[in-house]
Design an enzyme around this catalytic site. Structure first.
Site, PDB file in Angstrom:
ATOM      1  CB  ALA A  57      -0.896   0.056   1.247  1.00 11.87           C
ATOM      2  N   GLY A 100       0.779  -5.189   0.929  1.00 18.14           N
ATOM      3  CA  GLY A 100      -0.378  -5.144   0.080  1.00 18.14           C
ATOM      4  C   GLY A 100       0.184  -5.655  -0.982  1.00 18.14           C
ATOM      5  CD  GLU A 103      -2.184  -7.518   2.803  1.00 21.15           C
ATOM      6  OE1 GLU A 103      -2.973  -8.018   4.017  1.00 21.15           O
ATOM      7  OE2 GLU A 103      -1.848  -6.329   2.645  1.00 21.15           O
TER       8      GLU A 103
HETATM    9  N1  T1G Z   1       4.775   3.287  -0.499  1.00 16.84           N
HETATM   10  C1  T1G Z   1       5.034   4.593  -0.919  1.00 16.84           C
HETATM   11  N2  T1G Z   1       6.289   4.760  -1.108  1.00 16.84           N
HETATM   12  C2  T1G Z   1       7.339   3.814  -1.193  1.00 16.84           C
HETATM   13  C3  T1G Z   1       6.804   2.378  -0.894  1.00 16.84           C
HETATM   14  C4  T1G Z   1       5.390   2.186  -0.610  1.00 16.84           C
HETATM   15  N3  T1G Z   1       5.016   1.006  -0.056  1.00 16.84           N
HETATM   16  N4  T1G Z   1       8.074   1.573  -1.009  1.00 16.84           N
HETATM   17  C5  T1G Z   1       8.853   2.341  -1.502  1.00 16.84           C
HETATM   18  N5  T1G Z   1       8.427   3.704  -1.668  1.00 16.84           N
HETATM   19  C6  T1G Z   1       9.393   4.849  -2.083  1.00 16.84           C
HETATM   20  C7  T1G Z   1      10.338   5.185  -1.277  1.00 16.84           C
HETATM   21  O1  T1G Z   1      10.207   6.062  -0.274  1.00 16.84           O
HETATM   22  C8  T1G Z   1      11.368   5.778  -2.088  1.00 16.84           C
HETATM   23  O2  T1G Z   1      11.127   7.130  -2.505  1.00 16.84           O
HETATM   24  C9  T1G Z   1      11.178   5.082  -3.597  1.00 16.84           C
HETATM   25  O3  T1G Z   1       9.926   4.338  -3.122  1.00 16.84           O
HETATM   26  C10 T1G Z   1      12.396   3.869  -3.745  1.00 16.84           C
HETATM   27  O4  T1G Z   1      12.357   3.301  -2.305  1.00 16.84           O
HETATM   28  C11 T1G Z   1      -2.623  -2.968   3.276  1.00 16.84           C
HETATM   29  C12 T1G Z   1      -0.748  -1.391   4.670  1.00 16.84           C
HETATM   30  C13 T1G Z   1      10.475  -2.001  -1.985  1.00 16.84           C
HETATM   31  C14 T1G Z   1      12.324  -2.980  -1.066  1.00 16.84           C
HETATM   32  O5  T1G Z   1       6.642  -2.045   3.814  1.00 16.84           O
HETATM   33  O6  T1G Z   1      10.852  -1.932   1.285  1.00 16.84           O
HETATM   34  O7  T1G Z   1       1.087  -2.711   2.409  1.00 16.84           O
HETATM   35  O8  T1G Z   1      12.985   8.473  -1.629  1.00 16.84           O
HETATM   36  O9  T1G Z   1      14.897   3.938  -1.804  1.00 16.84           O
HETATM   37  O10 T1G Z   1      16.190   0.586  -1.802  1.00 16.84           O
HETATM   38  O11 T1G Z   1      -1.263  -4.854   4.256  1.00 16.84           O
HETATM   39  O12 T1G Z   1      11.296   0.526  -0.808  1.00 16.84           O
HETATM   40  O13 T1G Z   1      12.938   7.772  -3.993  1.00 16.84           O
HETATM   41  O14 T1G Z   1      11.200   9.597  -3.013  1.00 16.84           O
HETATM   42  O15 T1G Z   1      13.528   1.927  -0.443  1.00 16.84           O
HETATM   43  O16 T1G Z   1      14.976  -0.187  -4.054  1.00 16.84           O
HETATM   44  C15 T1G Z   1       4.350  -2.568   3.018  1.00 16.84           C
HETATM   45  C16 T1G Z   1       8.391  -0.566   1.722  1.00 16.84           C
HETATM   46  C17 T1G Z   1       3.343  -1.117   3.086  1.00 16.84           C
HETATM   47  C18 T1G Z   1       7.513  -1.889   1.571  1.00 16.84           C
HETATM   48  C19 T1G Z   1      12.605  -1.311  -2.740  1.00 16.84           C
HETATM   49  N6  T1G Z   1       5.465  -2.358   1.937  1.00 16.84           N
HETATM   50  N7  T1G Z   1       9.285  -0.528   0.652  1.00 16.84           N
HETATM   51  O17 T1G Z   1      13.928  -0.731  -1.791  1.00 16.84           O
HETATM   52  O18 T1G Z   1      14.419   1.584  -3.271  1.00 16.84           O
HETATM   53  S1  T1G Z   1       2.137  -1.551   4.215  1.00 16.84           S
HETATM   54  C20 T1G Z   1       6.459  -1.919   2.524  1.00 16.84           C
HETATM   55  C21 T1G Z   1      10.558  -1.191   0.552  1.00 16.84           C
HETATM   56  C22 T1G Z   1       0.902  -2.291   3.491  1.00 16.84           C
HETATM   57  C23 T1G Z   1      -1.236  -3.592   3.444  1.00 16.84           C
HETATM   58  C24 T1G Z   1      -0.211  -2.626   4.141  1.00 16.84           C
HETATM   59  C25 T1G Z   1      11.535  -0.732  -0.369  1.00 16.84           C
HETATM   60  C26 T1G Z   1      11.651  -1.494  -1.542  1.00 16.84           C
HETATM   61  P1  T1G Z   1      12.220   8.231  -2.749  1.00 16.84           P
HETATM   62  P2  T1G Z   1      13.733   2.651  -1.801  1.00 16.84           P
HETATM   63  P3  T1G Z   1      15.087   0.397  -2.646  1.00 16.84           P
END
Ligand code: T1G
Length: 691
Positions: A57, A100, A103
């Site tokens: 998400a 998500g 999911e």
């Molecule tokens: N939402 C919004 N922005 C995101 C994002 C996300 N989920 N994931 C990454 N970004 C942005 C990040 O801020 C950065 O922005 C750019 O993408 C590149 O990321 C309903 C509620 C995927 C392994 O926890 O672990 O789903 O700084 O620098 O090192 O159950 O990003 O360039 O402006 O980290 O290659 C669960 C979070 C959400 C995964 C890539 N998902 N992301 O790593 O690049 S909660 C996460 C990561 C959810 C549901 C629930 C990593 C990555 P900017 P990056 P990277």
């Protein structure tokens, strides 16, 4: 939407990581509807555009929702619609399928994954739990025990393990889309299997709970995640999802979620250095020279070898070199013992580290890191020598933790090529690198230092040159307050217990013993002008411990004595010394509450942090937070000292600091930024105002 061989291809495109931001699930629903309505379509493949499938998400939306500025995203309608699709839906995964994103994949009827892709539910690392059926669908696919572990730890698993666990149906070696279409054609005539129709068998999760209570102490989400997965074994699918949604919402508005999301975005924000344009290209760094094979030099060499960058390491004697290489090999052997490294990988890494006397070959390397004894005279002499050896575009870095980087830079003819790369011990483990910007440091050199930190899988935070930079500068008042508290009646064990209960990875007396009490003793002596201000109270006991030869772990005793397994034990000798010293100084003894211990230590940290910010040593409060989260064991679920201050309320902290000033004197003078308290603002507001 394209169609190939009767298979509809739906591509999710929401760069950079295809987050399920508002509009994306809706677009998906529309496409699935269209595919089901198209008689020429027999099966559907959903694939991510760009570098990854779906990374979850949109955390920006989650963060807004945490502050009540938006609704928490509800992905259930879209996912249930996909699951109910009469035509089979194959999820084609590459890069990551997280939160998500996984999911969504589990709402599909089949999942194929590119080799090397990662699948997981990392929500607890954001202080929440999966909120779109993940705690209900995952146990139905991989079993309750595996699902509970994946949800609680939040750690992803690689595609091969996902195949073995039953989470994916095939690992695709070649082109993912081609493989997915082939798979879709194989299953297109089968009745789509819905994950919700499977059962989740009960499992004993007690051992996991105990493990999580230790590894994720104080954090709510991991235990709640286990409980939600367990509910899948007792409730039907929809009831289980309703329960999940309820606890998801509760956690989603909690302080731990706010703090962990701040930490998530903070680690990304510190990589964007104010005033350093994205177009400033770093110098390439493909080879490194290190001067000094001691604890820090050795750890730094390992960090480069661990990511495949060859290193030359030199020291003043063969004996010192052999000792340093011996420690490096021992550290790798310890990793092998812990099953985190193979003997082959150790040999490969050791082969990348070339120990040598002299500086032959240093004229070719792209970066030189100095990690010699903490003496300004010695470092200036060394940099003057490096100035004669290094090639013109070689970046010269010092690993000093307290000395003046500008003074070191001025000992060369190229101060613009000098930067501080302040690693933290053990350097092959600690993620933080304070990148110290000198008055002459060139933009490309700064960009290179940040790129090096990223290449080493560490977190670089730019700080301005100045005594103690950011981390140590704030650590001194925090440490001194702890020492004053034991002089006033508390004990090292009580103070450390209060701080670890607060969430610190380690108490300050334990840290002092680990680092070596003599290190601080030498710094205080070298910077007497800073530490011995007339009329200002000074801690008394540490110097006496040094005089007794109690330097900490390295001498078997310091604030604590240590048993053979290095466990710290309260020592009556130290307690007696503290009482005697306090009596001689006429310090009144009293009962001190845990609350006061935490407030005096943590508020001293915050107050000094506000001064650091005001002076521009750190550009933003978030830089300070990330320094403390990645280098000083501050609890991530509190977001860092400056973020924590916002959660407590700057007005409350300011009032307490004023009280401490009245009782304990000028060292508690509120930092000028205390004005934010009067304006009912937080340090995050301060950052936003200046962004
Ligand atoms: N939402 C919004 N922005 C995101 C994002 C996300 N989920 N994931 C990454 N970004 C942005 C990040 O801020 C950065 O922005 C750019 O993408 C590149 O990321 C309903 C509620 C995927 C392994 O926890 O672990 O789903 O700084 O620098 O090192 O159950 O990003 O360039 O402006 O980290 O290659 C669960 C979070 C959400 C995964 C890539 N998902 N992301 O790593 O690049 S909660 C996460 C990561 C959810 C549901 C629930 C990593 C990555 P900017 P990056 P990277």
């Amino acid at each position: 939407m394209a169609t190939r061989e009767g298979v509809a291809i739906i591509t999710i495109n929401n760069p950079p990581v295809n987050a399920l931001s508002h509009g994306v699930p809706e677009g998906l629903e529309t496409a699935i509807h269209a595919a089901n309505a198209d008689p020429g379509v027999h099966a559907i493949v959903v694939i991510g555009g760009g570098r990854t499938f779906v990374a979850g998400a949109d955390i920006n939306e989650l963060e807004k929702a945490a502050y009540g500025q938006a609704e928490l995203p509800d992905l259930h309608p879209a996912l249930n619609m996909i699951e109910a699709s009469p035509k089979p839906v194959v999820m084609a995964i590459h890069g990551t399928a997280l939160g998500g994103g996984l999911e969504l994949a589990m709402a599909g009827h089949y999942r194929v994954a590119a080799a090397g892709s990662q699948l997981g539910l990392p929500e607890t690392k954001l202080g929440i739990i999966p909120g779109a059926g993940g705690t209900q669908r995952l146990p139905r696919l991989v079993g309750t025990a595996k699902a509970a572990e994946m949800c609680a730890t939040g750690d992803p698993i690689p595609a091969r393990d996902a195949l073995a666990a039953g989470l994916v149906d095939r690992v695709i070696e070649g082109d993912l889309l081609t493989g997915a279409i082939a798979f879709a054609r194989e299953i297109q005539d089968r009745t789509p299997p819905r994950t919700r129709d499977r059962a989740a068998a009960p499992a004993n999760l007690d051992a996991l709970r105990e493990q999580i209570k230790k590894s994720r102490k104080h954090q709510h989400a991991p235990l709640v995640a286990i409980e939600a997965v367990e509910a899948a074994t007792a409730l039907d699918f929809d009831a289980g999802c309703r329960h999940e949604k309820e606890v998801f919402k509760k956690l989603g508005h909690g302080d731990q979620a706010k703090a962990l999301m701040h930490a998530f975005f903070g680690e990304r924000a510190v990589a964007k250095v104010p005033g350093l344009g994205k177009d400033v290209a770093p110098y390439p760094v493909t080879s490194v020279g290190i001067v000094g094979a001691g604890t820090m030099g050795g750890g730094i060499a390992m960090s480069f070898a661990n990511v495949g960058i060859p290193v030359r390491i030199t020291d003043s004697s063969q004996e010192a070199l052999d000792r340093g290489m011996g420690v490096i090999r021992k550290n790798y052997e310890a990793s092998i013992k812990r099953g985190r490294l193979t003997p082959e990988a150790m040999e490969q890494r050791l082969a990348l580290i070339t120990p040598q006397l002299g500086m032959a070959g240093f004229e070719q390397v792209d970066l030189i890191v100095e990690a010699v004894f903490e003496s300004l005279a010695l470092k200036k002499e060394l940099f003057a020598a490096l100035d004669q050896v290094a090639k013109p575009d070689c970046v010269l870095a010092t690993n000093t933790s307290t000395l003046d980087v500008d003074a070191i830079a001025r000992s060369t003819s190229r101060p613009q090529m000098v930067v501080g790369l302040h690693f933290f011990s053990p350097a092959n483990v600690m993620r933080l690198v304070e990148v110290v910007r000198g008055e002459a440091t060139d933009g490309r050199v700064l960009a290179t230092a940040m790129a090096v930190a990223k290449a080493l899988k560490k977190v670089g935070v730019v700080v301005r040159n100045g005594f103690g930079f950011v981390g140590n500068r704030m650590m001194f008042p925090y440490m001194f307050e702890a020492q004053f508290l034991v002089e006033e009646g508390s004990t090292p064990a009580e103070v450390d217990a209060a701080l670890t209960d607060f969430g610190m990875a380690m108490g300050i007396f334990g840290v002092d013993d680990m680092a070596g009490i003599d290190v601080m003793w030498r710094v205080k002596r070298e910077f007497a002008d800073i530490f011995e201000k007339p009329g200002e109270r000074r801690p008394l006991v540490a110097d006496r411990l040094c005089a007794m030869g109690r330097m900490g772990q390295k001498t078997g005793a310091g604030w604590y004595r240590y048993d053979e397994s290095r466990k710290p034990l309260p020592d009556p000798i130290v307690l007696e010394l503290i009482r005697k010293t306090a009596a001689e100084a006429g310090i009144e003894q009293r009962e001190i509450s845990k609350e006061e211990i935490v407030e005096r230590c943590v508020y001293a940290l915050i107050n000094e942090g506000a001064r650091v910010l005001e002076e521009g040593r750190a550009a933003r409060a978030v830089d300070i937070d990330i320094v403390y989260l990645t280098g000083y064991g501050f609890p991530a679920w509190r977001g860092g000292p400056m973020f924590h201050a916002g959660l407590v309320g700057l007005d409350k902290i300011h009032a307490r600091i004023c009280e401490f000033e009245r009782r304990h004197g000028p060292r508690w003078k509120p930092a000028p930024l205390a004005r934010l308290a009067a304006e009912k603002k937080t340090f995050a507001d301060y950052d936003a105002e200046r962004a």
